[in-house]
Design a protein around this motif. Structure first.
Motif, short mmCIF file in Angstrom:
data_model
loop_
_atom_site.label_atom_id
_atom_site.label_comp_id
_atom_site.label_asym_id
_atom_site.label_seq_id
_atom_site.Cartn_x
_atom_site.Cartn_y
_atom_site.Cartn_z
N GLY A 236 0.81 -1.22 0.00
CA GLY A 236 0.00 0.00 0.00
C GLY A 236 0.84 1.26 0.00
O GLY A 236 0.53 2.22 -0.73
N THR A 237 1.91 1.29 0.81
CA THR A 237 2.75 2.50 0.87
C THR A 237 3.47 2.74 -0.46
O THR A 237 3.54 3.88 -0.94
CB THR A 237 3.79 2.40 2.00
N ILE A 238 4.00 1.67 -1.05
CA ILE A 238 4.70 1.81 -2.33
C ILE A 238 3.73 2.21 -3.44
O ILE A 238 4.03 3.08 -4.27
CB ILE A 238 5.44 0.50 -2.70
N PHE A 239 2.54 1.60 -3.43
CA PHE A 239 1.54 1.92 -4.45
C PHE A 239 1.09 3.37 -4.33
O PHE A 239 0.93 4.08 -5.33
CB PHE A 239 0.35 0.97 -4.32
N GLU A 240 0.89 3.84 -3.09
CA GLU A 240 0.46 5.23 -2.88
C GLU A 240 1.54 6.22 -3.30
O GLU A 240 1.24 7.25 -3.91
CB GLU A 240 0.08 5.45 -1.41
N ALA A 241 2.80 5.91 -2.96
CA ALA A 241 3.90 6.78 -3.38
C ALA A 241 3.99 6.85 -4.91
O ALA A 241 4.21 7.92 -5.48
CB ALA A 241 5.22 6.28 -2.79
#
Length: 487
Positions: free
Chosen positions: A161-166
């Motif tokens: 989720g964090t990588i996708f959001e970034a």
């Protein structure tokens, strides 16, 4: 195991016999989508605040408040949804939270002014507070021997989720703006609503509530999907075993009064569960030390983790401090790359957790990672070259990701089923206070060119958190989950 009448087995015995198979993979996928959506909503705070500040001419305090109200909402939500799911079921708990998060998250993209944006983001926070319900729900389907490893895999969805959001922010923000980012980031939560009817209730919860037939139906479905067989005998809970032992001892010795037996019955315990009585149970002599230490660790973890996320682009390695108001648009562009790169630090953090959690144990893994985080942060009291600063922050992010992952494994293992989601929810609420204070205190210090004070504050918080972990009275590695406080 033998119970009151002939052979019997517990939910733990059943899960051990059924193994981790296709059924648990489906449960993992569903809970993982919820974890991805929560991570996206949290990572988004790194981008939306500065963008809204520029668009609406906000002060730095007003910008920080956009982040803080989300944590404030999570504080309320984590406590509330924990109680709801312990009283009315895990499924109802995450249905309500997913509905609140999806609707408020999407509507916040259309907020016409600052006040309405603040209101909607705080409602999003209330919904996001239900995250611990999903993690506890998944945990209650996993056999004890591989619980640590699979909970680390579950935590991997947060990193996704964090990588996708970034990545999404890097693509969407320069072209379409912050409103599109808010709208698109709210979509994963809607998948929880689409597939809700397919989700099973936790058999452990059903067993605790006396709904043994429903629990057996779920266990039989797991057996069919996994291609295994249930143990022979009758399904019993820890409460029933405990009561049988109490009855046996009272027959032989006659020391227990009927009133005490009644007070320890499942019905008595469950019927008394509510906001205040659950909190009293968490602070009872059996659990008080663990609860208070857990609150301190959750506070320190959230303060450090979200601080590192928010400060990745603030501790930028300039030889001289540049006040936040004077930063150029080009320096804001670098923000996307910095946060994107730092997000990948969570991958080795997860791998480290997976390697350590079922070998070194929960306590040793967590405490050593907190102390390593201190070592990585210490040189940042000085202004260093940008590459070295990024490397040190990367290392600190690895360590704090590992501690965050492991504490979300340890906390639900530490509490009995009767107060599991309430206990984890309240601990998570205390963590949200850390997340809420972080942008107001730590980010404010960096904006005011007090980098040394900000870093020393992180050092202190991480050090105290590591010491608190060492003081935990229980190591839960390999242990079966408990149904009652005294079991």
């Amino acid at each position: 195991m033998t119970g009151v009448e002939g052979p019997s087995y517990t939910v733990d015995d059943a899960l051990l016999a059924l193994g981790f198979g296709n059924f648990q993979i489906l449960v993992l996928g569903y809970a993982g989508i919820g974890w991805i959506s929560e991570a996206m909503e949290m990572m988004m705070l790194s981008f939306v605040g500065p963008a809204v500040q520029t668009a609406w001419g906000l002060s730095s305090h007003e910008e920080s408040f956009i982040t803080s109200v989300v944590f404030g909402g999570m504080l309320i939500g984590a406590y509330s949804w924990g109680i709801v799911s312990d009283k009315h079921g895990r499924r109802k708990g995450f249905l309500i939270t997913a509905t609140v998060t999806a609707i408020a998250g999407f509507l916040s993209a259309f907020a016409p002014n600052y006040i309405l944006l603040i209101v909607l983001r705080s409602v999003v926070g209330i919904g996001l507070g239900g995250g611990p319900v999903l993690s506890s729900w998944f945990l209650e389907f996993v056999p004890a021997p591989n619980r640590g490893t699979w909970m680390v895999v579950f935590s991997g969805f947060w990193t996704v989720g964090t990588i996708f959001e970034a990545s999404l922010a890097w693509i969407v923000m320069p072209r379409l703006g912050w409103r599109w980012l808010l709208a698109l980031s709210s979509l994963p939560t809607s998948f929880l609503l689409l597939f809700y009817k397919m989700t099973p209730e936790s058999p452990r919860y059903l067993c605790l509530k006396g709904r043994t037939a429903d629990a057996i139906n779920i266990l039989e479905k797991i057996a069919r999907v996994n291609g295994r067989k249930l143990p022979s005998g009758t399904l019993v809970s820890d409460h029933q075993i405990e009561l049988h032992e109490i009855d046996s001892s009272s027959e032989d010795i006659g020391l227990l009064s009927p009133r005490k037996s009644e007070a320890e019955s499942p019905k008595g315990i469950v019927s008394n569960l509510g906001g205040i009585s659950s909190l009293k149970m968490l602070l009872s002599p059996n659990l008080a030390r663990s609860t208070l230490l857990l609150w301190a660790v959750f506070f320190g973890n959230a303060f450090s983790y979200y601080g590192l996320v928010l400060l990745t682009s603030e501790l930028n390695g300039h030889s001289k401090c540049v006040p936040h108001e004077l930063q150029t648009e080009s320096s804001q562009d670098i923000r996307y790359k910095d946060v994107f790169i730092a997000s990948f630090a969570e991958v080795p953090g997860l791998l480290l957790s997976a390697a350590a959690v079922d070998k070194l144990g929960r306590k040793l893994s967590m405490s050593s990672m907190f102390f390593m985080c201190c070592i990585f942060l210490l040189p940042l009291v000085f202004y260093l070259p940008e590459g070295l600063t990024t490397g040190l922050l990367f290392g600190a992010r690895i360590c704090i990701t590992a501690t965050f992952t492991i504490v979300y494994i340890y906390a639900p293992e530490m509490y009995p089923t009767s107060v599991r989601t309430t206990g984890v929810g309240i601990a998570s609420s205390v963590g949200r206070i850390g997340g809420m204070l972080c942008p107001l205190v730590a980010v404010g210090l960096v904006h005011s060119c007090h980098q040394t004070a900000a870093v020393l504050l992180f050092e202190f918080v991480a050090l105290v958190s590591g010491i608190c972990v060492m003081l935990f009275p229980v190591e839960t590695m390999g242990q079966e989950l408990r149904d009652s406080v005294s079991s």
